[in-house]
Design a protein around this motif. Structure first.
Motif: not given
Length: 267
Positions: A11-36
């Motif tokens: 996930a890169r630059g993922v933003v979600k707002t509800f009205g004036g609330l920025r609920a999600v603001d994620v610059d970068q996320l990487e999930i590695q394979r075959n891990k928990i």
């Protein structure tokens, strides 16, 4: 970097707002394979919203999400399931008036008998139906639910419904399994069984992401932990590293740094 070494979900630059609330603001996320991977954070951290964005149940305002190297931003959940990415819910979604085995069979993909014209020709889908039922029975045995096979799903306990939802998710043969608070409402005996089942998934070539509030669970099964607060990722690391991270302690405990983080509700 080989395909096996590349992250399965980004996930890169993922933003979600509800009205004036920025609920999600994620610059970068990487999930590695075959891990928990565990996703944790205090109440209101944005975990559920972020989970919904990753799985297509909410749409991002901006940013990009990829799965297995392909952009999936805006893709509907049922299409993600067909691509190998499936999720469960904190509140179970079993169909109460159908039997356990019928709930299981609904999870299988590309069923020929669901198509109108094919449905008129049983010979075109009978063998597939038998194979689906055999696979469902095998998974029910693995989850110790065979005794409930022909019972209405509505007669199950909350813990059994959690097991059923995860078992049904495996009917899609997913590469990525996303679990929303899988231990919530599950009694200790069933919870331990569920933990053992989750721990086996990476060995089958499956990646797991789960939202959880119990640090004992996180400590036991997570290879990696991602911590959110106020919509942002504030820390990542092994369970041990995260428990001693000052930013995480501040997010949960404020000035009460002397408290044991393992005793704090991490919802």
């Amino acid at each position: 970097m080989t395909a096996a070494e590349q992250p399965i979900l980004t996930a890169r630059g993922v933003v979600k707002t509800f009205g004036g609330l920025r609920a999600v603001d994620v610059d970068q996320l990487e999930i590695q394979r075959n891990k928990i991977t565990a996703l944790i954070g205090p109440n209101g951290a944005g975990k559920t919203t972020f989970f919904n964005l990753l799985t297509g149940f909410d749409q991002v305002d901006s940013g990009e999400i990829t799965f297995d190297g392909a952009v999936i931003t805006g893709t509907a959940p049922h299409r993600l399931a067909a691509k190998g990415m499936v999720r469960t819910f904190q509140l179970t979604k079993a169909l109460a008036k159908l039997s356990t085995i019928e709930n299981m069979k609904l999870g299988a993909l590309d069923q020929r008998g669901e198509k109108f014209w094919a449905a008129l020709l049983p010979s075109s889908w009978t063998k597939q139906e038998q194979a689906i039922e055999a696979r469902a029975d095998a998974i029910l045995r693995r989850f110790n639910l065979t005794a409930m096979r022909d019972e209405y799903a509505g007669t199950m306990s909350g813990g059994q419904r959690k097991l059923l939802e995860m078992a049904r998710a495996l009917m899609t043969d997913p590469r990525l399994v996303m679990l929303d608070e899988p231990m919530a409402g599950v009694n200790p005996a069933l919870a331990q069984s569920l933990l053992e089942l989750i721990k086996l998934l990476p060995g089958e070539g499956r990646t797991v992401i789960f939202v959880e509030h119990n640090m004992d669970v996180v400590q036991e099964i997570a290879d990696w932990v991602i911590v959110m607060a106020e919509g942002r990722i504030i820390a990542q690391g092994t369970p041990t590293e995260v428990k001693s991270n000052k930013a995480v302690i501040d997010a949960y405990l404020g000035a009460h740094h002397g408290e044991d983080l393992s005793q704090v509700d991490l919802t």
